[in-house]
Design a protein around this motif. Structure first.
Motif, PDB file in Angstrom:
ATOM      1  N   PRO A 117       0.833  -1.215   0.000  1.00 41.07           N
ATOM      2  CA  PRO A 117       0.000   0.000   0.000  1.00 41.07           C
ATOM      3  C   PRO A 117       0.866   1.264   0.000  1.00 41.07           C
ATOM      4  O   PRO A 117       1.967   1.270   0.556  1.00 41.07           O
ATOM      5  CB  PRO A 117      -0.798  -0.107   1.300  1.00 41.07           C
ATOM      6  CG  PRO A 117      -0.728  -1.539   1.684  1.00 41.07           C
ATOM      7  CD  PRO A 117       0.573  -2.056   1.166  1.00 41.07           C
ATOM      8  N   ILE A 118       0.357   2.304  -0.641  1.00 40.14           N
ATOM      9  CA  ILE A 118       1.075   3.575  -0.739  1.00 40.14           C
ATOM     10  C   ILE A 118       0.216   4.679  -0.141  1.00 40.14           C
ATOM     11  O   ILE A 118      -0.986   4.751  -0.395  1.00 40.14           O
ATOM     12  CB  ILE A 118       1.396   3.908  -2.203  1.00 40.14           C
ATOM     13  CG1 ILE A 118       2.379   2.901  -2.771  1.00 40.14           C
ATOM     14  CG2 ILE A 118       1.960   5.316  -2.335  1.00 40.14           C
ATOM     15  CD1 ILE A 118       2.698   3.112  -4.231  1.00 40.14           C
ATOM     16  N   ARG A 119       0.841   5.552   0.636  1.00 40.51           N
ATOM     17  CA  ARG A 119       0.177   6.735   1.182  1.00 40.51           C
ATOM     18  C   ARG A 119       0.439   7.895   0.229  1.00 40.51           C
ATOM     19  O   ARG A 119       1.570   8.131  -0.178  1.00 40.51           O
ATOM     20  CB  ARG A 119       0.733   7.043   2.565  1.00 40.51           C
ATOM     21  CG  ARG A 119       0.099   8.256   3.207  1.00 40.51           C
ATOM     22  CD  ARG A 119       0.675   8.502   4.548  1.00 40.51           C
ATOM     23  NE  ARG A 119       2.125   8.643   4.403  1.00 40.51           N
ATOM     24  CZ  ARG A 119       2.945   8.877   5.396  1.00 40.51           C
ATOM     25  NH1 ARG A 119       2.492   8.971   6.615  1.00 40.51           N
ATOM     26  NH2 ARG A 119       4.230   9.011   5.197  1.00 40.51           N
ATOM     27  N   ILE A 120      -0.606   8.610  -0.133  1.00 44.89           N
ATOM     28  CA  ILE A 120      -0.486   9.754  -1.046  1.00 44.89           C
ATOM     29  C   ILE A 120      -0.846  11.013  -0.272  1.00 44.89           C
ATOM     30  O   ILE A 120      -1.917  11.105   0.322  1.00 44.89           O
ATOM     31  CB  ILE A 120      -1.435   9.602  -2.251  1.00 44.89           C
ATOM     32  CG1 ILE A 120      -1.108   8.320  -3.009  1.00 44.89           C
ATOM     33  CG2 ILE A 120      -1.339  10.817  -3.163  1.00 44.89           C
ATOM     34  CD1 ILE A 120      -2.140   7.933  -4.033  1.00 44.89           C
ATOM     35  N   CYS A 121       0.069  11.991  -0.269  1.00 43.65           N
ATOM     36  CA  CYS A 121      -0.155  13.259   0.411  1.00 43.65           C
ATOM     37  C   CYS A 121      -0.283  14.361  -0.627  1.00 43.65           C
ATOM     38  O   CYS A 121       0.612  14.533  -1.454  1.00 43.65           O
ATOM     39  CB  CYS A 121       0.996  13.573   1.371  1.00 43.65           C
ATOM     40  SG  CYS A 121       1.171  12.372   2.697  1.00 43.65           S
ATOM     41  N   ASP A 122      -1.373  15.107  -0.571  1.00 47.02           N
ATOM     42  CA  ASP A 122      -1.617  16.235  -1.471  1.00 47.02           C
ATOM     43  C   ASP A 122      -1.460  17.514  -0.649  1.00 47.02           C
ATOM     44  O   ASP A 122      -2.146  17.700   0.357  1.00 47.02           O
ATOM     45  CB  ASP A 122      -3.023  16.132  -2.055  1.00 47.02           C
ATOM     46  CG  ASP A 122      -3.333  17.227  -3.056  1.00 47.02           C
ATOM     47  OD1 ASP A 122      -2.501  18.134  -3.247  1.00 47.02           O
ATOM     48  OD2 ASP A 122      -4.425  17.178  -3.645  1.00 47.02           O
ATOM     49  N   TYR A 123      -0.563  18.396  -1.087  1.00 54.21           N
ATOM     50  CA  TYR A 123      -0.253  19.606  -0.337  1.00 54.21           C
ATOM     51  C   TYR A 123      -0.894  20.850  -0.949  1.00 54.21           C
ATOM     52  O   TYR A 123      -0.696  21.947  -0.447  1.00 54.21           O
ATOM     53  CB  TYR A 123       1.269  19.795  -0.245  1.00 54.21           C
ATOM     54  CG  TYR A 123       1.939  18.659   0.491  1.00 54.21           C
ATOM     55  CD1 TYR A 123       2.018  18.658   1.876  1.00 54.21           C
ATOM     56  CD2 TYR A 123       2.477  17.578  -0.196  1.00 54.21           C
ATOM     57  CE1 TYR A 123       2.623  17.619   2.556  1.00 54.21           C
ATOM     58  CE2 TYR A 123       3.077  16.536   0.475  1.00 54.21           C
ATOM     59  CZ  TYR A 123       3.147  16.556   1.849  1.00 54.21           C
ATOM     60  OH  TYR A 123       3.748  15.523   2.534  1.00 54.21           O
ATOM     61  N   ASP A 124      -1.655  20.680  -2.041  1.00 51.34           N
ATOM     62  CA  ASP A 124      -2.319  21.828  -2.671  1.00 51.34           C
ATOM     63  C   ASP A 124      -3.548  22.230  -1.876  1.00 51.34           C
ATOM     64  O   ASP A 124      -4.372  21.385  -1.527  1.00 51.34           O
ATOM     65  CB  ASP A 124      -2.739  21.501  -4.106  1.00 51.34           C
ATOM     66  CG  ASP A 124      -1.561  21.403  -5.047  1.00 51.34           C
ATOM     67  OD1 ASP A 124      -0.503  21.953  -4.712  1.00 51.34           O
ATOM     68  OD2 ASP A 124      -1.698  20.778  -6.109  1.00 51.34           O
TER      69      ASP A 124
END
Length: 107
Positions: free
Chosen positions: A69-76
């Motif tokens: 599994p991959i964690r995706i972080c969106d900073y926008d």
């Protein structure tokens, strides 16, 4: 413990692991078939997962090849749009992508 793991080894670490398995295989109590399968798995393992992330318009659209599994972080966005915190304490919007079953990944 996870049934699938990915570990990075240096060349010297791989050599040490092969030597240790070779010594174990010579033991009277060793299950040589299991040890031989493990050696083949180590020798033939790719050096890293071949993960591709598709991004369109600054947004992750798809992920392929991830065996975990991959964690995706969106900073926008501003702080109101970013309800989560990453491991550095930065505000973000966080999501998760399950392991890709096409590469034998499991959750």
């Amino acid at each position: 413990m996870a049934s699938e793991v990915w570990l990075g080894f240096s060349q010297s670490e791989l050599q040490l692991l092969r030597q240790a398995l070779s010594i174990c295989a010579r033991s009277d109590t060793a299950d040589r078939d299991v040890i031989n399968r493990l050696v083949k798995k180590i020798v033939n393992a790719p050096p890293h997962p071949d993960i591709t992330i598709g991004v369109h318009g600054g947004v992750v659209q798809w992920i392929l090849g991830n065996p975990f599994p991959i964690r995706i972080c969106d900073y926008d966005g501003d702080d109101r749009d970013l309800p989560d915190m990453d491991e550095r304490g930065q505000p973000c919007s966080m999501g998760f992508e399950d392991a890709d079953p096409a590469v034998g990944g499991s959750v």
